[in-house]
Motif scaffolding. Structure first.
Motif, PDB file in Angstrom:
ATOM      1  N   THR A 150       9.252   4.573  55.399  1.00 37.21           N
ATOM      2  CA  THR A 150      10.375   5.506  55.519  1.00 37.21           C
ATOM      3  C   THR A 150      10.511   6.321  54.245  1.00 37.21           C
ATOM      4  O   THR A 150      10.409   5.793  53.145  1.00 37.21           O
ATOM      5  CB  THR A 150      11.691   4.746  55.782  1.00 37.21           C
ATOM      6  N   ARG A 151      10.760   7.607  54.434  1.00 41.98           N
ATOM      7  CA  ARG A 151      10.918   8.519  53.302  1.00 41.98           C
ATOM      8  C   ARG A 151      12.389   8.908  53.176  1.00 41.98           C
ATOM      9  O   ARG A 151      13.011   9.336  54.160  1.00 41.98           O
ATOM     10  CB  ARG A 151      10.049   9.756  53.526  1.00 41.98           C
ATOM     11  N   TYR A 152      12.946   8.764  51.980  1.00 42.59           N
ATOM     12  CA  TYR A 152      14.348   9.102  51.724  1.00 42.59           C
ATOM     13  C   TYR A 152      14.417  10.213  50.686  1.00 42.59           C
ATOM     14  O   TYR A 152      13.885  10.071  49.581  1.00 42.59           O
ATOM     15  CB  TYR A 152      15.123   7.890  51.195  1.00 42.59           C
ATOM     16  N   THR A 153      15.057  11.318  51.058  1.00 40.75           N
ATOM     17  CA  THR A 153      15.236  12.422  50.118  1.00 40.75           C
ATOM     18  C   THR A 153      16.656  12.372  49.575  1.00 40.75           C
ATOM     19  O   THR A 153      17.614  12.572  50.334  1.00 40.75           O
ATOM     20  CB  THR A 153      14.990  13.773  50.800  1.00 40.75           C
ATOM     21  N   PRO A 154      16.836  12.097  48.286  1.00 43.19           N
ATOM     22  CA  PRO A 154      18.188  11.961  47.739  1.00 43.19           C
ATOM     23  C   PRO A 154      18.888  13.307  47.618  1.00 43.19           C
ATOM     24  O   PRO A 154      18.243  14.369  47.578  1.00 43.19           O
ATOM     25  CB  PRO A 154      17.942  11.355  46.351  1.00 43.19           C
ATOM     26  N   ARG A 155      20.195  13.250  47.588  1.00 45.89           N
ATOM     27  CA  ARG A 155      20.970  14.470  47.355  1.00 45.89           C
ATOM     28  C   ARG A 155      20.664  15.018  45.965  1.00 45.89           C
ATOM     29  O   ARG A 155      20.302  14.279  45.045  1.00 45.89           O
ATOM     30  CB  ARG A 155      22.465  14.191  47.503  1.00 45.89           C
ATOM     31  N   ASP A 156      20.815  16.306  45.809  1.00 47.75           N
ATOM     32  CA  ASP A 156      20.570  16.946  44.515  1.00 47.75           C
ATOM     33  C   ASP A 156      21.706  16.568  43.561  1.00 47.75           C
ATOM     34  O   ASP A 156      22.856  16.951  43.776  1.00 47.75           O
ATOM     35  CB  ASP A 156      20.511  18.468  44.696  1.00 47.75           C
ATOM     36  N   THR A 157      21.384  15.808  42.547  1.00 40.28           N
ATOM     37  CA  THR A 157      22.404  15.358  41.595  1.00 40.28           C
ATOM     38  C   THR A 157      21.793  15.191  40.215  1.00 40.28           C
ATOM     39  O   THR A 157      20.606  14.870  40.084  1.00 40.28           O
ATOM     40  CB  THR A 157      23.025  14.025  42.048  1.00 40.28           C
ATOM     41  N   ALA A 158      22.595  15.428  39.194  1.00 37.14           N
ATOM     42  CA  ALA A 158      22.138  15.187  37.825  1.00 37.14           C
ATOM     43  C   ALA A 158      22.050  13.701  37.531  1.00 37.14           C
ATOM     44  O   ALA A 158      21.287  13.272  36.663  1.00 37.14           O
ATOM     45  CB  ALA A 158      23.082  15.875  36.829  1.00 37.14           C
ATOM     46  N   PRO A 447      29.448  20.276  48.376  1.00 38.19           N
ATOM     47  CA  PRO A 447      28.659  20.245  49.623  1.00 38.19           C
ATOM     48  C   PRO A 447      27.222  19.790  49.355  1.00 38.19           C
ATOM     49  O   PRO A 447      26.610  20.182  48.362  1.00 38.19           O
ATOM     50  CB  PRO A 447      28.694  21.709  50.092  1.00 38.19           C
ATOM     51  N   LEU A 448      26.676  18.980  50.255  1.00 36.23           N
ATOM     52  CA  LEU A 448      25.340  18.412  50.054  1.00 36.23           C
ATOM     53  C   LEU A 448      24.263  19.487  50.060  1.00 36.23           C
ATOM     54  O   LEU A 448      23.233  19.348  49.384  1.00 36.23           O
ATOM     55  CB  LEU A 448      25.049  17.374  51.145  1.00 36.23           C
ATOM     56  N   GLU A 449      24.447  20.556  50.820  1.00 39.32           N
ATOM     57  CA  GLU A 449      23.430  21.607  50.921  1.00 39.32           C
ATOM     58  C   GLU A 449      23.667  22.734  49.923  1.00 39.32           C
ATOM     59  O   GLU A 449      23.031  23.784  50.005  1.00 39.32           O
ATOM     60  CB  GLU A 449      23.429  22.182  52.346  1.00 39.32           C
ATOM     61  N   MET A 450      24.543  22.539  48.991  1.00 39.27           N
ATOM     62  CA  MET A 450      24.886  23.574  48.015  1.00 39.27           C
ATOM     63  C   MET A 450      23.687  23.879  47.118  1.00 39.27           C
ATOM     64  O   MET A 450      23.026  22.978  46.604  1.00 39.27           O
ATOM     65  CB  MET A 450      26.073  23.095  47.171  1.00 39.27           C
ATOM     66  N   THR A 451      23.404  25.150  46.916  1.00 42.25           N
ATOM     67  CA  THR A 451      22.312  25.554  46.038  1.00 42.25           C
ATOM     68  C   THR A 451      22.683  25.269  44.581  1.00 42.25           C
ATOM     69  O   THR A 451      23.775  25.598  44.136  1.00 42.25           O
ATOM     70  CB  THR A 451      22.022  27.062  46.216  1.00 42.25           C
ATOM     71  N   GLY A 452      21.756  24.661  43.852  1.00 38.39           N
ATOM     72  CA  GLY A 452      22.037  24.332  42.458  1.00 38.39           C
ATOM     73  C   GLY A 452      23.127  23.290  42.309  1.00 38.39           C
ATOM     74  O   GLY A 452      23.912  23.331  41.361  1.00 38.39           O
ATOM     75  N   ARG A 453      23.159  22.336  43.229  1.00 36.89           N
ATOM     76  CA  ARG A 453      24.241  21.354  43.255  1.00 36.89           C
ATOM     77  C   ARG A 453      24.300  20.532  41.964  1.00 36.89           C
ATOM     78  O   ARG A 453      25.381  20.313  41.404  1.00 36.89           O
ATOM     79  CB  ARG A 453      24.052  20.433  44.459  1.00 36.89           C
ATOM     80  N   ALA A 454      23.162  20.073  41.477  1.00 37.23           N
ATOM     81  CA  ALA A 454      23.134  19.272  40.247  1.00 37.23           C
ATOM     82  C   ALA A 454      23.647  20.081  39.060  1.00 37.23           C
ATOM     83  O   ALA A 454      24.376  19.564  38.203  1.00 37.23           O
ATOM     84  CB  ALA A 454      21.717  18.777  39.979  1.00 37.23           C
ATOM     85  N   LYS A 455      23.287  21.346  39.017  1.00 37.63           N
ATOM     86  CA  LYS A 455      23.758  22.205  37.925  1.00 37.63           C
ATOM     87  C   LYS A 455      25.263  22.383  37.978  1.00 37.63           C
ATOM     88  O   LYS A 455      25.942  22.401  36.942  1.00 37.63           O
ATOM     89  CB  LYS A 455      23.060  23.564  37.988  1.00 37.63           C
TER      90      LYS A 455
END
Length: 568
Positions: A150-158, A447-455
């Protein structure tokens, strides 16, 4: 002897006596050094200590900030529950790295680099591996379960890595200049610790005495308490922090010895850039036997050695290179072993040799500083001692203002130096914790799909911190303390609730699933909320009785007392 001569002699004697009386002793001089070296960069030191303290659990914090990826224990229980009852318990498990490489061959065969590493505090036997597949334009990062495929793609986060990098790289500035500034602050911290030991003659005796409600005396007692018991840790962590980047601060040895830096690092570390340009497709050797041979050779030297990462440059080309890294379990030194193979033929191109003693010494100090060798209990002790360091710096900064508040001619018109120190104290000691908790809230609310979320998580952290400083400028100091500390308390208290509302790993579900990591975080947030509630009450709301005010040598931290004239 004439009267004029007598008068001149008496005058000279009085002058000498006066000068002798005014001359500062050695301990008084050290007191000045301790005060000013601790004050001038005290707010930066508090930030460094706070970020470093949290970083002892930066990997666990990153896992907490990726709640959409289920815990490994949950998957293990799921897999085991579906096994036939007569399944043989002695069946050999497939080699995790081999499974991951086969997966990459099927899905990312033409990328520039594969990098596969074990998860936080794990070994190569763990089923969950972290994979990075890099091309010329982007990096694809995800986690791969080698048992369930199984492949898990994590949310974009710092993630927790932000606090770790902030600890010595700061932000919004050159990394080199940031590390130079942090190094200077660390050196000043070491001097402040040494002079503090010299200044306090009865420091160990005073440690066992704490006087409540005594103004400056109470703050000094608290400062002693946070300093004395963890003193060996404070010295170790400050000195090893300087040694961590000693080649940046003192590069002249290598320059005089005319050492080729690139060649030196290639002898010690495994990193090789995937920089070949003219590539031709070619079959790659089977990596599994190479992994088995490498592991067996290392475990002959040390049974605790395990493979920690595999990197393949230019896979499936005539320039393919296989890099295998390993390290012993609970190893203090941060330097491990490595072996590099030709990706086409399987020929050994390079393997690590025992590093020079100076390098070993430095990497041991780095390991002591980072605490990565430690288990959860020892890292917990590191965390508590680091928190004591934060308390030591905080009480020292507050004590500076408490000591000088009584000397103000007009409490409503303090001189610029006092005003600036007090405002910086509030913005740092209360504003920084608020920004850190706000950073965690942004992880759940953006939002999880937010562009540049980690930034945006990082930018939001600094926005909250800057807003705290603006608040201190707009409000009186007493109200600023009260508002910011109350916000920290409430945000910590409601973080578990926010986690329950925004994820599937709330406290109740975590208890049912025995999700120890998320349970631990909820408990820690609650304990910290109680601690900040107590600090908020004592620093902002608790009123002192007239009897206490009469006996106190200094004014309390709140500004309830009347202005007094400067003593002559």
């Amino acid at each position: 002897m004439s009267d004029s001569v007598k008068t001149h002699t008496m005058s000279t004697t009085k002058t000498k006596t006066k000068n002798k009386t005014k001359a500062k002793g050695y301990r008084a001089t050290m007191s000045d050094v301790h005060t000013w070296f601790g004050l001038l960069l005290g707010w930066l030191l508090f930030t460094i200590f706070m970020m470093g303290t949290v970083s002892y659990f930066n990997n666990e914090l990153t896992v907490w900030m990726q709640p959409d990826i289920p815990a490994v224990s949950q998957k293990l229980q799921s897999v085991q529950s579906h096994k036939p009852q007569n399944a043989a318990s002695t069946v050999d498990k497939p080699e995790p790295f081999s499974v991951a490489i086969a997966h990459l061959q099927a899905t990312q065969a033409n990328t520039k680099n594969w990098f596969i590493t074990t998860g936080p505090s794990s070994t190569s036997n763990d089923q969950r591996l972290h994979i990075t597949a890099s091309t010329e334009d982007e990096r694809l990062q995800y986690q791969f379960d080698t048992q369930t495929q199984t492949r898990y793609t994590p949310r974009d986060t710092a993630g927790g890595n932000f606090f770790y990098r902030m600890h010595f790289d700061l932000h919004y500035m050159s990394v080199i200049w940031a590390r130079i500034i942090v190094g200077i602050a660390s050196m000043m911290m070491l001097i402040a610790i040494i002079t503090g030991i010299i200044v306090h003659k009865k420091i160990f005796t005073d440690f066992f005495t704490f006087r409540w409600g005594k103004g400056q005396r109470s703050w000094l007692d608290a400062h002693n308490a946070f300093s004395v018991l963890p003193l060996p840790f404070h010295i170790m962590i400050t000195f090893t922090g300087i040694i961590t980047l000693i080649t940046l601060y003192m590069p002249w040895g290598g320059m005089i010895a005319n050492i080729n830096t690139q060649q030196f690092f290639e002898e010690i570390y495994s990193y090789r850039a995937a920089d070949a340009t003219e590539l031709q497709p070619a079959l790659m050797v089977n990596v599994s036997p190479l992994l088995a041979t490498t592991r067996a050779d290392w475990q002959t030297l040390n049974p605790n050695y395990a493979i920690t990462s595999v990197s393949i440059n230019h896979p499936n080309t005539d320039h393919s290179m296989i890099i295998i890294d390993g390290r012993a379990d609970r190893q203090i030194s941060t330097i491990g072993v490595f072996r590099i193979y030709n990706g086409q033929t399987g020929e050994t191109l390079k393997q690590s040799e025992p590093p020079p003693l100076a390098v070993t010494t430095q990497t041991v100090m780095i390991g002591l500083h980072a605490g990565r060798f430690a288990d959860y209990w020892l890292r917990g002790l590191y965390f508590l001692l680091g928190a004591a360091g934060c308390g030591m710096i905080a009480t020292g900064l507050v004590m500076w203002t408490v000591k000088r508040r009584r000397q103000l001619l007009d409490m409503n018109k303090p001189y610029v130096g006092f005003w600036l120190v007090e405002k910086l104290n509030i913005a740092t000691l209360a504003g920084l914790p608020l920004a850190m908790v706000g950073f965690l809230w942004l992880n759940r609310l953006l939002p999880l799909e937010m562009t540049g979320r980690a930034k945006w998580e990082v930018d939001g952290f600094f926005m909250i911190w800057a807003g705290s400083f603006v608040l201190t400028l707009l409000c009186s100091s007493r109200h600023a303390w009260r508002i910011l500390l109350s916000l920290v308390t409430l945000s910590l208290l409601f973080t578990p609730l926010l986690n329950s509302l925004t994820t599937e790993r709330g406290f109740v579900k975590s208890l049912v699933n025995q999700d120890i990591l998320f349970i631990s975080f909820d408990v820690v947030f609650f304990v910290l909320a109680l601690l900040f509630a107590y600090i908020t009450y004592t620093a902002s709301f608790k009123k002192r009785s007239p009897k206490q005010n009469k006996k106190s040598d200094n004014k309390p931290i709140n500004h309830h007392s009347e202005p007094q004239t400067r003593s002559q």
